[in-house]
Design an enzyme around this catalytic site. Structure first.
Site, PDB file in Angstrom:
ATOM      1  N   ASN A 191      10.119   2.882  -8.430  1.00 30.59           N
ATOM      2  CA  ASN A 191       8.746   2.599  -8.025  1.00 30.59           C
ATOM      3  C   ASN A 191       8.290   1.275  -8.610  1.00 30.59           C
ATOM      4  O   ASN A 191       8.396   1.052  -9.819  1.00 30.59           O
ATOM      5  CB  ASN A 191       7.788   3.707  -8.493  1.00 30.59           C
ATOM      6  CG  ASN A 191       6.387   3.507  -7.945  1.00 30.59           C
ATOM      7  OD1 ASN A 191       6.202   3.381  -6.746  1.00 30.59           O
ATOM      8  ND2 ASN A 191       5.398   3.489  -8.816  1.00 30.59           N
ATOM      9  N   GLU A 192       7.831   0.395  -7.733  1.00 27.32           N
ATOM     10  CA  GLU A 192       7.226  -0.877  -8.151  1.00 27.32           C
ATOM     11  C   GLU A 192       8.090  -1.603  -9.199  1.00 27.32           C
ATOM     12  O   GLU A 192       7.581  -2.138 -10.196  1.00 27.32           O
ATOM     13  CB  GLU A 192       5.814  -0.638  -8.684  1.00 27.32           C
ATOM     14  CG  GLU A 192       4.892  -0.113  -7.596  1.00 27.32           C
ATOM     15  CD  GLU A 192       3.512   0.259  -8.081  1.00 27.32           C
ATOM     16  OE1 GLU A 192       2.602   0.306  -7.241  1.00 27.32           O
ATOM     17  OE2 GLU A 192       3.345   0.506  -9.285  1.00 27.32           O
ATOM     18  N   GLU A 230       0.063   6.452 -13.530  1.00 30.89           N
ATOM     19  CA  GLU A 230      -0.866   6.636 -14.652  1.00 30.89           C
ATOM     20  C   GLU A 230      -0.524   7.901 -15.441  1.00 30.89           C
ATOM     21  O   GLU A 230      -1.380   8.509 -16.073  1.00 30.89           O
ATOM     22  CB  GLU A 230      -2.327   6.657 -14.171  1.00 30.89           C
ATOM     23  CG  GLU A 230      -2.824   5.325 -13.713  1.00 30.89           C
ATOM     24  CD  GLU A 230      -2.327   4.951 -12.320  1.00 30.89           C
ATOM     25  OE1 GLU A 230      -1.739   3.859 -12.192  1.00 30.89           O
ATOM     26  OE2 GLU A 230      -2.491   5.734 -11.375  1.00 30.89           O
ATOM     27  N   GLU A 286       1.013   2.300  -0.450  1.00 26.54           N
ATOM     28  CA  GLU A 286      -0.122   2.731  -1.254  1.00 26.54           C
ATOM     29  C   GLU A 286      -1.354   1.959  -0.807  1.00 26.54           C
ATOM     30  O   GLU A 286      -1.434   0.746  -0.985  1.00 26.54           O
ATOM     31  CB  GLU A 286       0.108   2.503  -2.758  1.00 26.54           C
ATOM     32  CG  GLU A 286       1.089   3.465  -3.401  1.00 26.54           C
ATOM     33  CD  GLU A 286       1.098   3.362  -4.926  1.00 26.54           C
ATOM     34  OE1 GLU A 286       0.199   2.700  -5.488  1.00 26.54           O
ATOM     35  OE2 GLU A 286       1.995   3.958  -5.543  1.00 26.54           O
TER      36      GLU A 286
END
Length: 625
Positions: free
Chosen positions: A198-199, A139, A271
């Site tokens: 990441n992801e 974010e 996570e």
């Protein structure tokens, strides 16, 4: 369903029944846990376990980000995590926080000295799970990628097939890897494991890209071990599991299915969400109920990372945004990154903290230390901020004449802040700004007409048009569009989130050309150079005003500065940008750490896009309530 919504739903569902037990049926983790001690340790991935010096090891991690925490509180937050029963700190490194311009790196100022943070973790006997990007999401503005990449509109990010992007990644790794390598556990440091990107499965499907990144780290002497993290369904669909890496599940809890993919490599919850992120205009701050999931993880001896144990604050321009892949449903993230975490924004324990601590303590053999006291608070009486300067008296010169209203990144190499587009119109009509990002106010001969907004929330609606009245007596009318930007989208396919005006501006359907454009970065240098407004300034009643208040303090402490009387804008404390505020909430109070204040006179400077009259600033000791 967007990624964060999907993961929030997934993590609150019961764990799959067929979870392999990591350490047998015992409910206690026996013996004294090894801690980083400056000596070389081996950390291996084998037999579906994490092995520290050859013995099975449960990672009990909590994530926190040095960039979001005042540096003087780093040690306090690490100790809070340890006192909750955790043994590891997970850390994102935000590339764009270190390199705002190509080749210009800063690893020392503000909250950038991540090496010191990691050394503090080791000092406190905490291991580290490092997540250095290059992309992190979090974010954060543009997911951690430098917004200077957008100055070339043809660039493609997060791909090995764009040489410009990969050259920038190489430059970042060349700068950061020599700082990371000595901190690996094999060399006496606390870093157990590194995450690759990441992801990525939520964005692409090129396994070779992830493998290239892994090889680039290895070329810098960082041998791993490595992990990847994603939603299980996404990584199954894209085939982007990196062989030999630990498989981290973000939100998903079907460990049995994930193990079939990972083979002999360990599967863990990379996570798990005790709380959730909040966007501007949400009805309330987001929370979560993680205790049932944590109870199951502890009973099974499953390794996990709480995202986040402590969120901190999106100081300055760092907050990111979310949107659909077609750039619709734009949702900017608030200044607070409290996230409903067990350790709140200013370091206090929450009810969840005590519940988690009690549960973890029941499953470990050692005594969990007592948490440290939170930093002290202070309070100042209400103050009135008076008009100080006008944006309209301080438009930077020279301006640029542009054929069309192009984005800030391309016109001015400006990553965030504001821009003014100005044009003289010979007739009135419907002015349409479909590509305006993200919020603007429109003026005709200095008179405020209306706002335009990319954000659609209760009390506010997406609107890209304004009715321009016809000029008086047939003379031309000067139209100004003051455009304010939020952070760049940091997740999904909407990664090319240019700011300013990115499409045609039309008047009754006819495209307008030849705009005068003024860059307004509203950075510290700009704000520091603002002269006081003259008494006879024609801008005194025109929205777009800076306001100033002086707060006198005998002692400093943490506080929340209440901006609920204001509309939309920014707050600086002693010349440093604390963050954004907006009347649509849910956040009305901005966390101000003690270190931003001083004994004696303190200057609060506000820029508000709508208000022109003196307005009250209040003080509180909490984010809400």
């Amino acid at each position: 369903m967007q990624r964060r919504d999907f993961l929030r739903f997934a993590v609150l569902t019961p764990l799959a029944a067929a979870i392999p037990v990591a350490f047998g049926e015992a409910n206690k983790i026996s013996g004294v846990e090894p801690a980083p001690d400056g000596k070389s340790h081996t950390f291996e991935l084998a037999h579906q376990h994490f092995l520290l010096d050859g013995a099975p090891f449960q990672i009990r991690s909590g994530e926190m980000h040095p960039a979001r925490i005042p540096a003087e509180y780093w040690l306090h937050r690490i100790r809070m995590a340890k006192a909750m029963g955790l043994n590891t700190i997970a850390i994102y490194l935000m590339w764009n926080y270190f390199e705002s311009e190509p080749g210009q790196f800063d690893f020392t100022t503000e909250r950038r000295d991540f090496v010191r943070f990691i050394n503090l973790c080791q000092q406190e006997g905490m291991w580290v799970y490092l997540r250095p990007g290059p992309y992190v999401c979090a974010e954060w503005d543009l997911g951690g990628l430098p917004a200077y990449l957008l100055r070339d509109p043809s660039i493609r990010v997060r791909t090995k097939d764009d040489a410009r992007y990969m050259q920038a990644v190489q430059r970042y790794m060349d700068a950061v890897a020599p700082k990371i390598a000595p901190l690996m556990a094999s060399r006496g440091g606390p870093i157990l494991m590194m995450q690759i990107e990441n992801e990525y499965a939520s964005f692409g499907h090129d396994l070779a890209y992830l493998q290239r990144l892994k090889s680039m780290w290895q070329a810098h002497g960082i041998e791993g071990p490595f992990s990847v993290a994603d939603g299980l369904g996404q990584i199954q669909k894209t085939g982007t599991y990196v062989p030999g890496a630990a498989l981290g599940l973000d939100g998903d809890t079907d460990f049995a299915a994930a193990q079939a993919l990972a083979g002999e490599m360990p599967v863990w919850m990379s996570e798990g969400y005790p709380g959730w992120l909040t966007h501007w205009g949400d009805p309330d701050f987001q929370t979560g109920n993680y205790l049932p999931t944590l109870r199951k993880l502890m009973a099974e001896g499953r390794s996990f990372n709480l995202y986040v144990v402590h969120g901190g604050t999106n100081f300055g321009f760092t907050a990111g945004a979310n949107a659909r892949d077609d750039y619709a449903n734009f949702e900017p993230v608030i200044t607070s990154y409290d996230y409903g975490a067990p350790i709140n924004e200013r370091g206090e324990s929450t009810p969840n903290y005590h519940a988690f601590r009690k549960l973890i303590a029941e499953h470990v053999s050692h005594t969990v230390p007592e948490p440290p006291a939170p930093p002290p608070t202070m309070h100042f009486p209400d103050v009135i901020a008076h008009p100080y300067a006008s944006i309209w008296d301080n438009l930077p010169l020279p301006s640029r004449m542009v054929k069309k209203a192009d984005p800030n990144e391309i016109l001015f190499a400006q990553n965030q802040g504001m821009v003014v587009y100005r044009k003289t119109l010979l007739s009135g009509g419907m002015l349409d700004m479909e590509g305006l990002r993200d919020y603007g106010t429109v003026f005709s001969d200095g008179k405020y007409l209306d706002y335009v907004s990319r954000v659609n929330k209760p009390g506010l609606h997406v609107k890209n048009y304004v009715d321009i009245p016809p000029p008086a007596n047939g003379a031309g009318v000067i139209v100004d569009i003051l455009v304010d930007s939020f952070g760049h989208v940091g997740y999904g396919q909407a990664m090319y989130d240019f700011k300013g005006i990115v499409g045609a501006v039309t008047l009754d359907g006819e495209e307008l050309h030849n705009w005068q454009a003024h860059s307004l970065p509203i950075d510290e240098a700009y704000v520091a150079g603002l002269p006081p407004m003259r008494a006879d300034s024609p801008s005194k009643q025109r929205p777009g005003m800076f306001f100033k208040a002086i707060v006198k303090l005998d002692n400093t402490g943490d506080c929340y500065i209440d901006m609920s009387e204001w509309n939309k804008g920014y707050l600086w404390v002693n010349g440093k940008l604390l963050g954004r505020y907006w009347r649509i909430g849910p956040q009305q109070r901005l966390y101000c750490p003690a270190s931003w204040l001083s004994r004696g006179h303190n200057e609060l400077l506000v820029f508000d896009m709508h208000l022109v009259a003196p307005t009250t600033i209040r003080c509180s000791d909490r984010l809400n309530g």
